[in-house]
Design an enzyme around this catalytic site. Sequence first.
Site, PDB file in Angstrom:
ATOM      1  N   HIS A  98       0.800  -1.230   0.000  1.00  0.00           N
ATOM      2  CA  HIS A  98       0.000   0.000   0.000  1.00  0.00           C
ATOM      3  C   HIS A  98       0.833   1.280   0.000  1.00  0.00           C
ATOM      4  O   HIS A  98       0.283   2.377  -0.135  1.00  0.00           O
ATOM      5  CB  HIS A  98      -0.994  -0.016   1.176  1.00  0.00           C
ATOM      6  CG  HIS A  98      -2.341   0.541   0.841  1.00  0.00           C
ATOM      7  ND1 HIS A  98      -3.443   0.361   1.647  1.00  0.00           N
ATOM      8  CD2 HIS A  98      -2.772   1.289  -0.211  1.00  0.00           C
ATOM      9  CE1 HIS A  98      -4.487   0.987   1.094  1.00  0.00           C
ATOM     10  NE2 HIS A  98      -4.101   1.558  -0.027  1.00  0.00           N
ATOM     11  N   ASP A 121      -9.573  -0.239   4.521  1.00  0.00           N
ATOM     12  CA  ASP A 121      -8.378  -0.882   5.092  1.00  0.00           C
ATOM     13  C   ASP A 121      -8.681  -1.307   6.533  1.00  0.00           C
ATOM     14  O   ASP A 121      -9.518  -0.693   7.211  1.00  0.00           O
ATOM     15  CB  ASP A 121      -7.231   0.158   5.104  1.00  0.00           C
ATOM     16  CG  ASP A 121      -5.841  -0.439   5.040  1.00  0.00           C
ATOM     17  OD1 ASP A 121      -5.601  -1.464   5.697  1.00  0.00           O
ATOM     18  OD2 ASP A 121      -4.989   0.157   4.346  1.00  0.00           O
ATOM     19  N   HIS A 123      -6.185  -1.014   8.451  1.00  0.00           N
ATOM     20  CA  HIS A 123      -5.172  -0.122   9.040  1.00  0.00           C
ATOM     21  C   HIS A 123      -5.354   1.302   8.515  1.00  0.00           C
ATOM     22  O   HIS A 123      -5.890   1.487   7.416  1.00  0.00           O
ATOM     23  CB  HIS A 123      -3.779  -0.599   8.664  1.00  0.00           C
ATOM     24  CG  HIS A 123      -3.561  -2.078   8.886  1.00  0.00           C
ATOM     25  ND1 HIS A 123      -3.781  -3.012   7.901  1.00  0.00           N
ATOM     26  CD2 HIS A 123      -3.152  -2.754   9.982  1.00  0.00           C
ATOM     27  CE1 HIS A 123      -3.520  -4.220   8.373  1.00  0.00           C
ATOM     28  NE2 HIS A 123      -3.145  -4.103   9.643  1.00  0.00           N
ATOM     29  N   ASP A 125      -2.736   3.413   7.951  1.00  0.00           N
ATOM     30  CA  ASP A 125      -1.579   3.730   7.097  1.00  0.00           C
ATOM     31  C   ASP A 125      -1.205   5.207   7.187  1.00  0.00           C
ATOM     32  O   ASP A 125      -0.847   5.834   6.182  1.00  0.00           O
ATOM     33  CB  ASP A 125      -1.851   3.327   5.634  1.00  0.00           C
ATOM     34  CG  ASP A 125      -2.036   1.817   5.467  1.00  0.00           C
ATOM     35  OD1 ASP A 125      -1.845   1.075   6.452  1.00  0.00           O
ATOM     36  OD2 ASP A 125      -2.371   1.388   4.349  1.00  0.00           O
ATOM     37  N   HIS A 138       4.575   1.050   4.079  1.00  0.00           N
ATOM     38  CA  HIS A 138       3.153   0.823   3.709  1.00  0.00           C
ATOM     39  C   HIS A 138       2.209   1.231   4.843  1.00  0.00           C
ATOM     40  O   HIS A 138       1.006   1.367   4.589  1.00  0.00           O
ATOM     41  CB  HIS A 138       2.901  -0.633   3.257  1.00  0.00           C
ATOM     42  CG  HIS A 138       2.751  -1.631   4.358  1.00  0.00           C
ATOM     43  ND1 HIS A 138       2.003  -2.779   4.242  1.00  0.00           N
ATOM     44  CD2 HIS A 138       3.275  -1.662   5.609  1.00  0.00           C
ATOM     45  CE1 HIS A 138       2.051  -3.473   5.363  1.00  0.00           C
ATOM     46  NE2 HIS A 138       2.817  -2.830   6.210  1.00  0.00           N
ATOM     47  N   ASP A 225      -7.421  -1.732   0.278  1.00  0.00           N
ATOM     48  CA  ASP A 225      -6.455  -2.705   0.803  1.00  0.00           C
ATOM     49  C   ASP A 225      -7.247  -3.985   1.073  1.00  0.00           C
ATOM     50  O   ASP A 225      -8.222  -3.964   1.844  1.00  0.00           O
ATOM     51  CB  ASP A 225      -5.853  -2.152   2.101  1.00  0.00           C
ATOM     52  CG  ASP A 225      -4.782  -3.034   2.707  1.00  0.00           C
ATOM     53  OD1 ASP A 225      -4.845  -4.272   2.551  1.00  0.00           O
ATOM     54  OD2 ASP A 225      -3.885  -2.477   3.371  1.00  0.00           O
ATOM     55  N   ASP A 227      -6.812  -6.336   2.867  1.00  0.00           N
ATOM     56  CA  ASP A 227      -6.900  -6.768   4.270  1.00  0.00           C
ATOM     57  C   ASP A 227      -8.045  -6.095   5.029  1.00  0.00           C
ATOM     58  O   ASP A 227      -8.299  -6.421   6.197  1.00  0.00           O
ATOM     59  CB  ASP A 227      -5.560  -6.629   5.007  1.00  0.00           C
ATOM     60  CG  ASP A 227      -5.141  -5.196   5.329  1.00  0.00           C
ATOM     61  OD1 ASP A 227      -6.004  -4.302   5.491  1.00  0.00           O
ATOM     62  OD2 ASP A 227      -3.914  -4.967   5.455  1.00  0.00           O
ATOM     63  N   GLU A 270      -2.148  -5.155  -1.676  1.00  0.00           N
ATOM     64  CA  GLU A 270      -1.778  -6.109  -0.605  1.00  0.00           C
ATOM     65  C   GLU A 270      -2.253  -7.546  -0.818  1.00  0.00           C
ATOM     66  O   GLU A 270      -2.295  -8.334   0.132  1.00  0.00           O
ATOM     67  CB  GLU A 270      -2.225  -5.586   0.781  1.00  0.00           C
ATOM     68  CG  GLU A 270      -1.652  -4.211   1.146  1.00  0.00           C
ATOM     69  CD  GLU A 270      -0.224  -4.230   1.715  1.00  0.00           C
ATOM     70  OE1 GLU A 270       0.377  -5.332   1.824  1.00  0.00           O
ATOM     71  OE2 GLU A 270       0.292  -3.131   2.037  1.00  0.00           O
TER      72      GLU A 270
HETATM   73  C1  DIR Z   1       1.232  -0.846  11.417  1.00  0.00           C
HETATM   74  C2  DIR Z   1       0.635  -1.889  10.494  1.00  0.00           C
HETATM   75  N1  DIR Z   1       0.271   0.182  11.729  1.00  0.00           N
HETATM   76  C3  DIR Z   1       2.496  -0.227  10.801  1.00  0.00           C
HETATM   77  N2  DIR Z   1       0.248  -1.335   9.255  1.00  0.00           N
HETATM   78  C4  DIR Z   1      -0.161  -2.040   8.189  1.00  0.00           C
HETATM   79  O1  DIR Z   1       3.389  -0.991  10.451  1.00  0.00           O
HETATM   80  O2  DIR Z   1       2.583   0.982  10.687  1.00  0.00           O
HETATM   81  N3  DIR Z   1      -0.586  -1.459   7.132  1.00  0.00           N
HETATM   82  N4  DIR Z   1      -0.149  -3.343   8.179  1.00  0.00           N
HETATM   83  O3  DIR Z   1      -1.129  -2.039   6.073  1.00  0.00           O
HETATM   84 MN    MN Z   2      -3.139  -0.480   3.698  1.00  0.00          MN
HETATM   85 MN    MN Z   3      -3.989  -2.884   5.717  1.00  0.00          MN
END
Ligand code: DIR
Ligand code: MN
Ligand code: MN
Length: 301
Positions: A98, A121, A123, A125, A138, A225, A227, A270
């Site tokens: 991402h 998402d 998350h 991000d 990401h 995303d 996920d 992703e």
């Molecule tokens: C977490 C996970 N907040 C990070 N983030 C993810 O690594 O900054 N984003 N998986 O897709």
């Molecule tokens: Mn993402």
């Molecule tokens: Mn995500």
Amino acid sequence: KTLAIVGCPFSGGQPKAGVDQGPIHLVQAGLIPQLEDLGWKVIFDGHHQFEEINVAQDPPIGILKNPRMVSKVTKAVAQVVGEHASKGQIPVTLGGDHSLAMGTISGTLSKYPDACVVWIDAHADINTSETTESGNIHGMPVSFLLGLGSKVEEFSWVKPLLKPEQLVYIGLRDVDAGEKKILRDNNIKAFSMHEVDKYGIGKVVEMALDHVNPNRDKPIHLSFDVDALDPTVAPSTGTPVRGGLTFREGHYICEAIYETGLLVALDLMEVNPSLENEESVKQTVAVGCSLLRSALGETLL
Ligand code: DIR
Ligand code: MN
Ligand code: MN
Ligand code: MN
């Protein structure tokens, strides 16, 4: 009525190999003829070859991992997406991780400065170089687009073209403490899974659009995303989080965005075909194609 498929085999924004194979699997699964069947003219000149972007040495900057590589790749993506948008085509970017959205959204905003971003998402991000605990870029593209946090010289090409009121999230359920503070401090609208449960997906999408696009007259960039979906629906992804969107909730979002007639750019990110088993990969790739079809006009009746 033309789409441009922007295949981005890139994994440098996170540590798990394989997400770079996502776009290849999506195209191999027949995505292009599926979109042509919906009446689109589809342009695809092969997946982007980021090997030509040579970064001999890429040590971390602070704790940011692969910063030069991520910067160069996303800059190239911004250029390509911007060019397709300028020709009136809808760029459909296939990730890859991402971090690529730093490029896709920069490209969209270069052509449509008043576009809004609907970010789907688990998350947010939105970590900055100060708040990130993983150093995985990401988890950071949104903060760069908003111009938050202290500037990282390597990413100076990313113009802070996105304003907080142009952004809305749906599907969040794994947001870091630092990210929660950023969302609050900047008044960024987010519909977590709690709101999806409380109001239902129909009402949530309506409220999300009322926030970023009250008159339904601004261009929309949808960044999805995979996920965001529940891991039982889309298992092959690098950071699955339980309690996600159902198959229908994910598709409903895409259908509702299509129905606005305002979609100008679309990302699907992703998908990682090296994770879980063969059946999981098939399922995740199929659901990815299916989400894209829904966002591009496939109807149930
Ligand atoms: C977490 C996970 N907040 C990070 N983030 C993810 O690594 O900054 N984003 N998986 O897709
Ligand atoms: Mn993402
Ligand atoms: Mn995500
Ligand atoms: Mn987390």
